[in-house]
Every structure is written in structure tokens, then in C-alpha cells.
Design a protein around this motif. Sequence first.
Motif, short mmCIF file in Angstrom:
data_model
loop_
_atom_site.label_atom_id
_atom_site.label_comp_id
_atom_site.label_asym_id
_atom_site.label_seq_id
_atom_site.Cartn_x
_atom_site.Cartn_y
_atom_site.Cartn_z
N TYR A 1 -4.37 5.45 -1.34
CA TYR A 1 -3.01 4.32 -1.48
C TYR A 1 -3.48 3.62 -2.87
N ALA B 1 0.76 -1.44 0.05
CA ALA B 1 0.14 -0.04 0.11
C ALA B 1 0.94 1.33 -0.03
N PRO C 1 1.38 5.25 -0.02
CA PRO C 1 0.48 6.43 0.25
C PRO C 1 0.52 7.33 -0.92
N GLN C 2 -0.79 7.98 -1.04
CA GLN C 2 -0.76 9.08 -2.15
C GLN C 2 -1.35 10.41 -1.63
N LYS D 1 -4.38 4.92 7.93
CA LYS D 1 -3.92 3.82 7.80
C LYS D 1 -5.15 2.83 6.85
N PRO D 2 -4.77 2.22 5.63
CA PRO D 2 -6.00 1.58 5.01
C PRO D 2 -7.14 1.02 5.63
#
Length: 201
Positions: free
Chosen positions: A158, A104, A106-107, A123-124
Amino acid sequence: MDLNITLHGLETWVAKIRNLPKQLRYATAVTLTRSAEQAQESILARTRDVFTIRKNWLTPGYMYGINRKTARADDLTAEVYTRAPWMLLQEEGGIKLPKKEYLAVPQEGVRRTKKDLIPTSEKPRALKRSFIIWKTKSGPMLFKRVGRGKASTIKPMYAFERSAKIESRWQFVKTGIYVVKQVYAKIFAAAIKDALETARR
């Protein structure tokens, strides 16, 4: 005609020479330790320049810190080392693989703290009103809906990658070797001079 050369203080130097092996070991231990100390400082400086250090793990004395072993007269080895397993790829480069199916990544939609950390709420698994679009130009993406009604928008949170290429950026070993080569001779010259001058006679 006879030529004579008189040496004054010869007895003093003979005494020093008799004790030379011990003084050499002492001077070598001092040199190794001081060289390792300077290498440690340079590696710490480079690490902080190249990477964003978000926690105190780097600090000498910590389990994963940039630590140093001191040389002794009965153990003529000095070391600069770290036990941080995640930094091996940063030193050697290579491919990072996920523990499960995806990494995953991060964006821009992910909010970080002042220390550039990702809080648990971002967090996802903790995201609310989030959803995955499995087919985008960049591959699978996790988005989060922000706002309500017509004013709501979606933010990319993500990207899911099957692997990530890690460049060799750290240069831990290269930095350490370079520093030791630069300082070793000068430190040894000062150390042996001090050892001989302070030797018991």
C-alpha cells in the motif's frame, strides 16, 4: 356553385377531445416512465463499462442501486437515482480525503479475489510480517516480507496518500439527459395515439 366538405366520424373525435386532458396526463405519465426506464438502462450500461463493479450494489431494487421512480397521472414526475454516496465524486470529480491521516492505495503486491475484491487478510491491519518505510520516492509505503531466509523478498502493498484526485468519469446526469432527449418525442407520439384509441367514449 356551392362547395361542400363532409366529415365522417366527427362525433368520435369530439368525444375524444372532450376526454383529452385525462388522456394527455395518461400519455405523459407513460412517456415519462418509459423514458426514465431507457435512461436507467443506459446509465447501468455505462457504469458497468467505466467501472469495475465488485458487488451487487448497482442492481435496481438494492438500497444503493440505480433505481427508478415511476410517473403516474396524478404525479407527472419520473426519476432515475442512486443513493450510493461514494459515487458522487465519480460524477462531479474532486479530491478524496482520508478519514484519518492517509488513504491506503493498493499496490501490485496485494492479492485479489476472482471478483477483484481485496480479502480481509490482505487489508493493511491484517497483514503479517509487514512494515512501513516512511521515506520513499513515492512517499510512505507499506511492504510485506514474503518467503524465508535468503530467498525472501519484499512486496509493496500500500502507498499512503494524503489525498487522491478523482476524475469525473461517470456522466450519470449527462447520459440520462441525452437518452431522454433522443426517445421522448417518439414515445409520446405512440403513447398519445394509444391513449386516444383506447379512450372510453
